[in-house]
Structure formats: structure tokens, C-alpha cells
Design a protein around this motif. Structure first.
Motif, mmCIF file in Angstrom:
data_model
loop_
_atom_site.group_PDB
_atom_site.id
_atom_site.type_symbol
_atom_site.label_atom_id
_atom_site.label_comp_id
_atom_site.label_asym_id
_atom_site.label_seq_id
_atom_site.Cartn_x
_atom_site.Cartn_y
_atom_site.Cartn_z
ATOM 1 N N GLU A 87 0.819 -1.182 0.035
ATOM 2 C CA GLU A 87 0.081 -0.203 0.017
ATOM 3 C C GLU A 87 0.716 1.138 -0.017
ATOM 4 O OE1 GLU A 87 -2.491 -0.228 3.362
ATOM 5 O OE2 GLU A 87 -3.785 -1.920 2.517
ATOM 6 N N LEU A 88 1.265 1.760 -1.268
ATOM 7 C CA LEU A 88 1.922 3.037 -1.251
ATOM 8 C C LEU A 88 1.132 4.199 -0.725
ATOM 9 C CD1 LEU A 88 3.579 2.284 -4.736
ATOM 10 C CD2 LEU A 88 4.467 1.698 -2.427
ATOM 11 N N ASP A 89 1.782 4.906 -0.164
ATOM 12 C CA ASP A 89 1.222 6.258 0.430
ATOM 13 C C ASP A 89 1.450 7.280 -0.702
ATOM 14 O OD1 ASP A 89 4.015 6.329 1.173
ATOM 15 O OD2 ASP A 89 3.699 6.317 3.083
ATOM 16 N N GLY A 90 1.075 8.482 -0.250
ATOM 17 C CA GLY A 90 1.220 9.658 -1.024
ATOM 18 C C GLY A 90 -0.101 10.156 -1.532
ATOM 19 N N ASP A 91 -0.270 11.630 -1.634
ATOM 20 C CA ASP A 91 -1.332 12.205 -2.168
ATOM 21 C C ASP A 91 -1.210 12.463 -3.851
ATOM 22 O OD1 ASP A 91 -2.593 12.161 0.411
ATOM 23 O OD2 ASP A 91 -1.506 14.277 0.788
ATOM 24 N N PRO A 92 -2.282 12.420 -4.513
ATOM 25 C CA PRO A 92 -2.099 12.429 -5.975
ATOM 26 C C PRO A 92 -1.475 13.997 -6.290
ATOM 27 C CG PRO A 92 -4.397 11.900 -5.517
ATOM 28 C CD PRO A 92 -3.667 12.071 -4.326
ATOM 29 N N PRO A 93 -0.819 14.130 -7.319
ATOM 30 C CA PRO A 93 -0.244 15.365 -7.498
ATOM 31 C C PRO A 93 -1.293 16.429 -7.759
ATOM 32 C CG PRO A 93 0.515 13.884 -8.977
ATOM 33 C CD PRO A 93 -0.173 13.143 -8.328
ATOM 34 N N ARG A 94 -1.063 17.595 -7.033
ATOM 35 C CA ARG A 94 -1.997 18.855 -7.222
ATOM 36 C C ARG A 94 -1.681 19.751 -8.251
ATOM 37 N NH1 ARG A 94 1.678 22.000 -7.037
ATOM 38 N NH2 ARG A 94 3.789 21.752 -5.931
ATOM 39 N N PRO A 95 -2.602 20.401 -8.387
ATOM 40 C CA PRO A 95 -2.473 21.529 -9.620
ATOM 41 C C PRO A 95 -0.932 22.367 -9.460
ATOM 42 C CG PRO A 95 -4.429 21.606 -8.837
ATOM 43 C CD PRO A 95 -4.005 20.932 -7.789
ATOM 44 N N GLY A 96 -0.426 22.816 -10.586
ATOM 45 C CA GLY A 96 0.761 23.617 -10.638
ATOM 46 C C GLY A 96 0.826 24.532 -9.788
#
Length: 544
Positions: free
Chosen positions: A377-386
Motif C-alpha cells: 500500500e503505497l502512500d502519497g497524495d495525487p499530484p496537485r495543480p501546478g
């Protein structure tokens, strides 16, 4: 699929091309961009470069063919070292060079007038190259961009800067394909968007290639024989057991979470080192010569261990490493898997690692990390807008290269994945901020960076802004640093100014794996000499 000379080289090494390596060749032949997700030790780097090596094997290509972008300078140097092997053994007419902040100015100038066929660089150095007026000539013949450890940049401000640079490259070299390499990916679609010329995962111009699965890592928690404290994060109490683990291993990387911790752990391991094991130290504040010396020694298998920060997190391929030790809580499953992947850098051999909690609460963090690894289960949020601050920097960098039209630049920026949803009003507001400094700064001439005309064209208002941009390009926030010189000898590295301001002549401090005495400050150089004694001060850094 593979030319005869390449098949013979694989055979001489006892290798057989992996299916994902051949898939990357097919994608390149079709002119397609591709994201390769493959486990550590699966030949991921070779897969990314193999199409370029094949295309350049016959010689005759003049100019920059392949651009490689790495999040770490050490990784770029390591990839350079590894690429030189097939080039030398197959006698390929390919020149490979690195370009980072450590590259001498004379070499950087020559790379602009006579670029190599393969250039290995970082997001910041790419932004600098794009800010020159001759960028169209440098990149005109570019055929491929290889983005290593893409997951580590996507969703960060460095990744935003990189995405904007990729959009610019697509305009300068329209036929250029993109290759993304990653071992641990929690969110695949955003990475595909980075590789798309349209900045969208659903654009259909980037393929997903899977490299299969690696052997499950063997990870254990190392608990001390004595009492474990409730607080603290240096884990000095556990280092006797860490030293025993290092002795039992062929070669180990001891990862820590901060540069101050690296200095303390290295010094304590050295104190315990009754066997005179060769142990190195590596972090970003050390002089480049010392870092390169440690990297070369590890590549030769001349060290038994190296204490390192995130400066060696990603992609480094040292075959002799068979143990990774993480001192302190790993701060995330994805990050831990990256570090564990430095051990047993082979597809069919499990990576071996020890987690060393620094206090009782970190035992829980380590157990949670183990559970995450077992469940993958890899953590980390989806990339946000620039970020709009990064966009402002890019707009000024574009003006450094020459005048531009606002409409054309807006269309270009929208093709960068983090800015695919950017509306025109927001773009115009950022452009206006670059031109006037906004409502708070418009009274100061130095913040009026751009001048516009009635036809939507923009240019730099003064050459001083060009110099200021190139001296400050990038998104890595750094405090003011001072060089540390040993007597009248070599520069050991840099410490932050605020730490030096707290020193009195005669004070001792740990740096570069040495106990030093502060002798004084001469201009911007910290004068130091070897020292003895107890209770030295430890430099701390704003970036960890």
C-alpha cells in the motif's frame, strides 16, 4: 528487435533482454512516449536508454539526441558511470556528459556550443538551459527526454518546473518523445499526463509498460538489547547493534533523515569501529569532491558502509550493497521502499533491510511501515495543480530567452500536466504580477520585470532581471551558507550562516565526519582546524 552488436553484448554479459526492455524499443520505434514501471534491479535504466543507444550506434548524429533528467545530482553521475560501460564495450560513437550545479563553467559553455549526444541533468539545469537565447539551436534535434524517478518529482514544485520545461521542449523539438522511469508508483495517471504532449493522461499519446514484480523484500525491526528511550531521534543507543549488522554485511547503506543525524551517526560508528572498516559519509552539504569520492568508492566496492541522507535515496545502482539500514522512522512506505531498493539491486534477489526506531513511539511507525510493505500500500497524495509561483518563475525564464507572445505561451503552459486546467484569467494575473510586481510591489522598479506591447508581446524590462533569474532559478529553498575550509587546505563543504553566528573561536563542531575547532570567519569562509574533546556542536539545516 535488437541489432546484432547489442545481442552479442547481452550474450557476453550472460544477459537476456527483458520483455519490458523490448517493449520500450517497440514504443520508441513507433515514436510513442512511454511510462515504464519496473522493480529495482529490473534493468529499468537500460530500458529507458536502450532505444537511444540503438539509434545512435551507427554514428553520424551531431548534436543533442537524448536528454536525461534526474531529481538527484548523485543519480545523474551514477547513471553516467553505468552508461559508459555499454558505450565502451560496444565501441559506440556516443558522447555522454552530465550538467548540474557542480559542472565547471567552462564545460557548461562548451556544452551549449557543442552539446553531447546524451546530456544528463536536473530540473534546475534544464530551466537554465531553456533561458538562453540559443535554446532553440541546442534542442532543435532533440529526439528523446528520459525522466528518471518521475514519481519523486510529480506533485512537487520541482516537478511543476520540469513539466513547464517539457512543454517548452515540445515546442522547440516537436517530434521529441518522452520516457518516464519509476519503481514505486501510487498514482499512475498523473505520471502518464507528465509524459503526454497534451498534458493529459487520456490524450492517448503515452504507453504504460510494466516490468513485472520483484522478490519481496526482507525487512526487520532492530530493537536494542538495553532500554529504549521515550523521546529523541538520533538513535545513538542502537548504534552498537547497527555496527554489528554492518560488520556482518558485505556493504551497507545506513540511511538517516537529516544531515545533522548523518554527522552524529557517522561519528559514533567511527568510534565503535575497532575493526577499521572503511566507512563513508554522504550528504548534500559536503563538498562535491568528497561526495564524488564516496560515490566512486562505493561503485568500486571499496567501502563497507556509507552513512547517507536522501542524497542517495533514488536509483543509485551499487551491486555490492546487500543491506540497507534505516535509522529513525522511515516517514512513509514509498520512501522506505525506495531506500530498501538500494540493497541487492537485482530482480530475483530480495532486498534486505533493518529498521532502527529512535524511540518507543517510532517502533509503532516502523511496524506500520512493515504492514504497508507487506500489503504494498503505497502512500502519497495525487499530484496537485501546478503552483503559480513556479509559473511566474517560468514566465520570467521564458522572457530571458527572448520576447514571447502571451497567447502562445498560455497555450504552451496548458500542455504541461500540472497546468492543464489553468484558466486564462489566472494566467493573465500571474503575467501581470511578473510585469508589475502586483499591488504590493508595483512601486519598486526591481519588481517590474516585463514590458508588454499593444500586440500581446512581452520582453524583459532590464538585463539585470536575466542575471537575477539565472542566479536564483529553481524551487529548492536554501538558507545562506558559508564554506568550511580546513586550515589553508581543502573546502569540506557548507554550513548555514545562522549556525556559524552562534559559534565563538575555540568552539568545536562536527562536520564532514570530522571534529573541528572554529578558528574564525574570514570574509565568507569558516576557518577550522582539527580538534579533540567532547560535546561538539552539530550543524542543523533548514532543509533537514
Amino acid at each position: 528487435m535488437l541489432p546484432e552488436s547489442f545481442r552479442a553484448w547481452f550474450a557476453r554479459r550472460g544477459w537476456q533482454a527483458h520483455a519490458h526492455q523490448l517493449a520500450m524499443l517497440r514504443a520508441a520505434k513507433a515514436g510513442r512516449s512511454a511510462l515504464l514501471i519496473a522493480p529495482t534491479g529490473g534493468g529499468k535504466t537500460l530500458a529507458g536508454f536502450l532505444p537511444s543507444l540503438v539509434e545512435l550506434a551507427d554514428g553520424g548524429y551531431d548534436g543533442l539526441h537524448t536528454l536525461y533528467v534526474s531529481p538527484l545530482k548523485a543519480l545523474a553521475v551514477d547513471i553516467h558511470r553505468n552508461l559508459e560501460v555499454p558505450v565502451a564495450e560496444m565501441v559506440l560513437p556516443i558522447r555522454i556528459e552530465t550538467r548540474t550545479g557542480d559542472t565547471p563553467q567552462s564545460k557548461r559553455l562548451r556544452q551549449r556550443s557543442k552539446p553531447p549526444q546524451m546530456l544528463l541533468t536536473t530540473p534546475e539545469s534544464l530551466a537554465l538551459l531553456l533561458s538562453y537565447s540559443d535554446a532553440p539551436e541546442i534542442f532543435a534535434g532533440l529526439k528523446c527526454v528520459v525522466l528518471d524517478e518521475l514519481h519523486a518529482m510529480a506533485g512537487t514544485k520541482r516537478g511543476d518546473l520540469l513539466a513547464l520545461g517539457l512543454a517548452r521542449l515540445s515546442r522547440l523539438a516537436p517530434g521529441c518523445r518522452r520516457v518516464g522511469l519509476s519503481a514505486t508508483v501510487a498514482h499512475r495517471d498523473p505520471l502518464l499526463a507528465y509524459l503526454s504532449a497534451e498534458g493529459r493522461a487520456d490524450a492517448g499519446d503515452a504507453d504504460l509498460v510494466s516490468g513485472g514484480e520483484a522478490a519481496k523484500p526482507e525487512v526487520k525491526i532492530l530493537l536494542p538489547r538495553g532500554r529504549m528511550p521515550w523521546s529523541g531521534h538520533m538513535a545513538v543507543f542502537a548504534l552498537p547493534e547497527v555496527y554489528e549488522a554492518v560488520k556482518a554485511a558485505k556493504t551497507a547503506i545506513v540511511f538517516v533523515n537529516t544531515r545533522a543525524q548523518a554527522e552524529i551517526v557517522f561519528q559514533e560508528l567511527w568510534r565503535l569501529n575497532d575493526d577499521n572498516l572503511p566507512i563513508g559519509l554522504h550528504h548534500g552539504s559536503l563538498a562535491v569532491e568528497q561526495r564524488r569520492k564516496v560515490e566512486a568508492a562505493m561503485a568500486r566496492g571499496a567501502l563497507r558502509a556509507v552513512v547517507a541522507t536522501s542524497s542517495l535515496d533514488l536509483g543509485i545502482d551499487w551491486a555490492a550493497v546487500d543491506l540497507v539500514v534505516q535509522v529513525g522512522a522511515p516517514k512513509g512506505v514509498s520512501r522506505l521502499l525506495q531506500r530498501i531498493g538500494r540493497a541487492n539491486h537485482r530482480l530475483d534477489t530480495p532486498s534486505r533491510a533493518l529498521l532502527v526506531p529512535a524511540n518507543r513511539f517510532e517502533v509503532l511507525e516502523c511496524k506500520a511501515a512493515l504492514d504497508g510493505i507487506r500489503a504494498m500500500e503505497l502512500d502519497g497524495d495525487p499530484p496537485r495543480p501546478g503552483g503559480l509561483d513556479v509559473l511566474a518563475q517560468h514566465i520570467v525564464g521564458t522572457a530571458c530567452a527572448g520576447p514571447f507572445q502571451a497567447d502562445a505561451l498560455y497555450a504552451e503552459v496548458r500542455r504541461a500536466a500540472p497546468y492543464a486546467g489553468l484558466d486564462r484569467q489566472t494566467f493573465d494575473d500571474v503575467l501581470e504580477f511578473c510585469a508589475t510586481g502586483g499591488y504590493a510591489l508595483r512601486s519598486y522598479d526591481r519588481y517590474r520585470r516585463l514590458i508588454g506591447d499593444s500586440k500581446g508581446g512581452w520582453r524583459l524590462s532590464h538585463p539585470s532581471h536575466l542575471r537575477r533569474y539565472r542566479m536564483n532559478v529553481g524551487t529548492i529553498v536554501e538558507a545562506v551558507t558559508l564554506k568550511v575550509r580546513l586550515n589553508r587546505g581543502p573546502v569540506l563543504g557548507e554550513v548555514e550562516e545562522y549556525f556559524v553566528m552562534g559559534l565563538e573561536p575555540g568552539d568545536t563542531f562536527l562536520f564532514a565526519g570530522r571534529l573541528l575547532r572554529f578558528d574564525g570567519l574570514r570574509e565568507t569562509i569558516v576557518q577550522a582546524s582539527p580538534a579533540t574533546g567532547d560535546a561538539p556542536k552539530i550543524p542543523a539545516y533548514a532543509g533537514g
